[in-house]
Design an enzyme around this catalytic site. Structure first.
Site, PDB file in Angstrom:
ATOM      1  N   GLU A 109       0.834  -1.194   0.000  1.00  0.00           N
ATOM      2  CA  GLU A 109       0.000   0.000   0.000  1.00  0.00           C
ATOM      3  C   GLU A 109       0.874   1.253   0.000  1.00  0.00           C
ATOM      4  OE1 GLU A 109      -2.040  -0.779   3.647  1.00  0.00           O
ATOM      5  OE2 GLU A 109      -3.097  -2.506   2.810  1.00  0.00           O
ATOM      6  N   LEU A 138      -6.163  -1.464  -0.814  1.00  0.00           N
ATOM      7  CA  LEU A 138      -5.936  -1.484   0.632  1.00  0.00           C
ATOM      8  C   LEU A 138      -6.506  -2.779   1.223  1.00  0.00           C
ATOM      9  CD1 LEU A 138      -6.601   1.672   2.824  1.00  0.00           C
ATOM     10  CD2 LEU A 138      -6.199  -0.627   3.698  1.00  0.00           C
ATOM     11  N   GLU A 160      -4.870  -6.261   3.219  1.00  0.00           N
ATOM     12  CA  GLU A 160      -3.672  -6.992   3.658  1.00  0.00           C
ATOM     13  C   GLU A 160      -3.752  -8.494   3.385  1.00  0.00           C
ATOM     14  OE1 GLU A 160      -5.071  -4.591   5.525  1.00  0.00           O
ATOM     15  OE2 GLU A 160      -3.493  -3.075   5.593  1.00  0.00           O
ATOM     16  N   GLN A 164       2.031  -2.189   5.780  1.00  0.00           N
ATOM     17  CA  GLN A 164       2.391  -0.820   6.187  1.00  0.00           C
ATOM     18  C   GLN A 164       2.825  -0.702   7.654  1.00  0.00           C
ATOM     19  OE1 GLN A 164      -0.571   2.539   5.548  1.00  0.00           O
ATOM     20  NE2 GLN A 164       0.750   2.646   3.747  1.00  0.00           N
ATOM     21  N   PHE A 165       2.131  -1.427   8.529  1.00  0.00           N
ATOM     22  CA  PHE A 165       2.519  -1.514   9.947  1.00  0.00           C
ATOM     23  C   PHE A 165       2.229  -2.930  10.414  1.00  0.00           C
ATOM     24  CE2 PHE A 165       1.828   3.014   9.462  1.00  0.00           C
ATOM     25  CZ  PHE A 165       2.827   3.583  10.247  1.00  0.00           C
ATOM     26  N   ILE A 182      -0.916  -6.611  10.104  1.00  0.00           N
ATOM     27  CA  ILE A 182      -0.486  -7.840   9.433  1.00  0.00           C
ATOM     28  C   ILE A 182      -1.386  -9.021   9.780  1.00  0.00           C
ATOM     29  CG2 ILE A 182       1.102  -8.894  11.117  1.00  0.00           C
ATOM     30  CD1 ILE A 182       3.155  -9.160   8.838  1.00  0.00           C
ATOM     31  N   HIS A 219      -0.111   0.765  15.910  1.00  0.00           N
ATOM     32  CA  HIS A 219       1.073   1.063  15.103  1.00  0.00           C
ATOM     33  C   HIS A 219       2.367   0.727  15.854  1.00  0.00           C
ATOM     34  CE1 HIS A 219      -1.930   3.320  12.887  1.00  0.00           C
ATOM     35  NE2 HIS A 219      -1.071   3.553  11.916  1.00  0.00           N
TER      36      HIS A 219
END
Ligand SMILES: [Mg+2]
Lengths: 367, 347
Positions: free
Chosen positions: B50, B79, B81, B103-104, B108, B150
């Site tokens: 992303e 977008l 995952e 992304q973070f 995941i 995050h």
């Protein structure tokens, strides 16, 4: 109020439930094609019965019957190009067989042996193994199609799933990507009306499953999945589009699961007997045979010869399957990584040694 | 790897290059360098995720790569995952070497089914007919005042999955060499980047295309009284603790585990055989963490070398607090020093 977009979902049926063609037979489907498709469907139904019998007598693990859905799977196998990639769900024995997977390998897989997915035939060397977790294979199919697109290959992916899978994120995320990236994919939803005990009506409020394609900017259509001719014809068109770089297609193939979900299931607990009886009237093999016989493409002698051949083939498959000993226990490590990390050598030795000592008559030596 | 090669690797790592021609880079830049280097070398390497292409990633680890390698090899995905992990499996089965970015790490988990049920076992399920030479990268860990979700350190979730490797660099040099190794490895690798130190340190990293081994811990500092074991961002507090301990005449060896799975217990046990004491430091929650696995292996393999109990200095078994309190969650240098000093009372 003005409408901004309008959509419709086509429904195709060429060979009706009585075995009559409602239109002329597409020229892309030859008499020989239909004879081979019919022979495959008969073989796979007999194989399916044998597999259930093997499970009932303790010679096979849990097995998912394809009974009633042979036309969809056979049409996939008959129409795919050799260098396309097939990404199956677990009720696709006919397509797998036509792609080059041996019936012995299918039995090995359901008989609890990983080697059943190590297809010996180079024809299906790139096909994915049977996917058990629902709809996850749609993402793999989208990735394979992405690889083809990156490499500018004129190949396509055919991926299948059941009606229940269309409720899952993997299905919807992949459908969305197929549309966004214009992927060379043919997505077949095998709507057999049941996801174990959950009927189609309790899966989703949409009038058709095919219309999920609209939300992804993908062409979606409904085909009578028990109509071999229409099924093969729509697949041919969808594959041509994919090969020509014209994007993906979602085909909802309607059918009926005439068997239990698997041999571990008892559908009589939840499935109305009347519904089952009515579904048998529409099953795919009888209608194709009727068409072939009334058009002179199939004789009683052909049928007798086919049944003899099918019996001999299946006897051989079962003999081959039952003669294969279990793989070495240490094979659980052999394919974990390309090269076993040294940190796992101890465990590998442990299982190998335990197997060796059992082989010489010792007991279990799990330390 | 034989000892001679290992020694050479370790000594070259410990040597801080002072050659002027070698660019000094941050961990973010080292990741970018490794990706670019391997994409130049191997046309099968493609990257996806992303916001990674045009934007170059939210941390800029993939900056400018689409410009150099084009939109067929650097892909901005929708977008999703689960999808990112799943298509990576499909691409890898076709012989590509995809490197996907999540992304973070907090996002995941949607990809877990694809990682556990497919990436880790495609080779085994097909007896080697198909395989999954893929890398999934994700920034992880706390300490940068980021929003909730995050800041996670959940490497133990991945370390428990057979069939994948888990790798965590702790410096620009190791990020470069380990990422090259991860991409070249023929099996799936989860590559976790400690974002607290993404830009905290720079060091000269020669762009020489040389990969590091994926089955070896790195000994960052030699010592004789105890072994301090850590990975990722906590390496920095651990090294700082070793310096403070030296001021108190306690000689601490520092090991960067780096390859979380499979674990290189040979290096760890050899160090503990020498020191007899061991402190394991990690940012993740304590219970059922990677530290517990290391401690269990030491109990099995090094009991008679130990002079003192193996102790852990870790995050608490709590939800990671939001950033106003995250410093109270993260292990500190003082906590490591205190734990180490206590161990010195065992002779
Ligand atoms: Mg179903």
């Amino acid at each position: 109020m003005k409408s901004t977009q309008t959509f419709d979902i086509s429904h195709s049926c060429l060979l009706d439930a009585t075995g009559q063609l409602t239109d002329s037979c597409p020229t892309s489907i030859s008499a020989e094609h239909l004879r081979q498709a019919y022979a495959t469907m008969v073989l796979i139904r007999a194989f399916d019965q044998k597999a259930i019998a093997l499970q009932r007598t303790g010679k096979l693990g849990t097995y998912p019957s394809i009974l009633g859905q042979e036309a969809i799977s056979t049409a996939i196998g008959m129409t795919m190009q050799a260098d396309d990639v097939f990404v199956p769900y677990y009720r696709d024995q006919a397509a797998q067989y036509l792609r080059g997977v041996s019936l012995t390998e299918i039995l090995l897989y359901w008989g609890g042996d990983e080697r059943g997915s190590n297809y010996a035939s180079p024809k299906c060397a790139q096909d994915m193994p049977v996917c058990v977790p629902i709809a996850t294979q749609y993402c793999h199919a989208a990735g394979i199609a992405t690889a083809m697109k990156i490499r500018a290959e004129k190949r396509a992916v055919v991926v299948t799933c059941g009606d229940g899978a269309t409720s899952k994120g993997d299905f919807l995320e992949s459908l969305n990507l197929a549309g966004t990236w214009h992927l060379p994919m043919v997505m077949v939803v095998n709507n057999n009306q049941w996801a174990i005990s959950t009927p189609r009506a309790k899966q989703c409020n949409a009038q058709t499953l095919a219309q999920k394609a609209i939300g992804a900017g993908v062409q979606g259509l409904v085909v009578d999945g028990n109509d071999y001719v229409g099924m093969a014809y729509e697949l041919q068109k969808a594959l041509s589009r994919a090969h020509a770089g014209k994007g993906p297609t979602l085909i909802e193939a309607t059918s009926y699961r005439l068997g239990d979900h698997t041999t571990a299931d008892d559908a009589s607990r939840y499935r109305p007997a009347q519904e089952l009886k009515a579904a048998w009237e529409k099953e795919p093999i009888k209608r194709l045979r009727h068409y072939l016989q009334t058009t002179g493409l199939w004789t009683d002698a052909d049928e007798q010869a086919l049944l003899l051949q099918v019996k001999a083939d299946i006897d051989q498959v079962v003999a081959d399957y039952t003669s294969i000993a279990a793989d070495a226990p240490e094979s659980m490590f052999t394919y974990l990584f390309e090269e076993l990390p040294s940190a796992r050598l101890n465990q590998y030795q442990q299982v190998a040694n335990a197997a060796a000592s059992r082989a010489v008559g010792g007991g279990s030596h799990h330390e | 790897m034989n000892d001679a090669v290992k020694d050479a690797v370790i000594s070259s790592l410990n040597k801080q290059s002072s050659v002027d021609s070698v660019k000094s880079v941050t961990l973010v830049e080292a990741v970018n360098m490794a990706l670019a280097s391997e994409m130049r070398r191997d046309a099968d390497v493609v990257i996806l995720g992303e916001d990674i292409a045009v934007n170059g990633g939210v941390f800029r680890t993939t900056a400018n790569l689409q410009k150099e390698f084009g939109n067929k090899r650097v892909l901005d995905t929708p977008l999703a995952e689960t999808l990112i992990a799943g298509i990576t499996v499909g691409m890898a089965s076709q012989g590509l070497k995809p490197v996907a970015e999540i992304q973070f790490m907090g996002f995941i988990y949607a990809a877990m089914e694809q990682i556990i049920s497919h990436a880790s076992r495609l080779r085994n399920r097909t007896r080697g007919r198909l395989s999954c030479p893929l890398v999934i990268r994700a920034p992880f860990g706390g300490g940068i005042h980021a929003p909730e979700h995050h800041c996670e350190s959940t490497e133990a979730l991945f370390a428990h999955i057979p069939g994948i490797r888990v790798v965590i660099p702790s410096s620009p040099l190791r990020a470069y060499g380990l990422l090259l190794a991860a991409i070249r490895n023929p099996d799936p690798v989860i590559f976790l980047e400690p974002k607290r130190i993404y830009r905290a340190v720079s060091q000269p990293v020669p762009d020489n295309g040389e990969a590091l081994p994926l089955d070896t811990c790195f000994t960052l500092r030699e010592g004789s009284d105890m072994t301090l074991i850590s990975w990722g961002a906590m390496i920095h507090e651990t090294l700082e603790a070793a310096t403070r301990l030296a001021e108190a005449n306690i000689s601490a060896e520092v090991i960067d585990v780096a390859t979380i799975s499979p674990l290189d217990m040979d290096t760890i046990c050899a160090s503990v055989a020498k020191t007899g004491r061991c402190v394991i430091v990690h940012e993740a929650a304590r219970s059922n963490g990677v530290g517990g696995e290391i401690a269990a292996c030491l109990a099995e393999q090094s009991l008679f070398d130990l002079k003192a109990p193996v102790v852990r200095v870790t995050g608490y078994d709590t939800i990671m607090p939001y950033f106003r309190n995250e410093q109270h969650y993260l292990p500190s240098t003082a906590m490591i020093v205190e734990a180490a000093q206590k161990l010195m009372s065992y002779q």
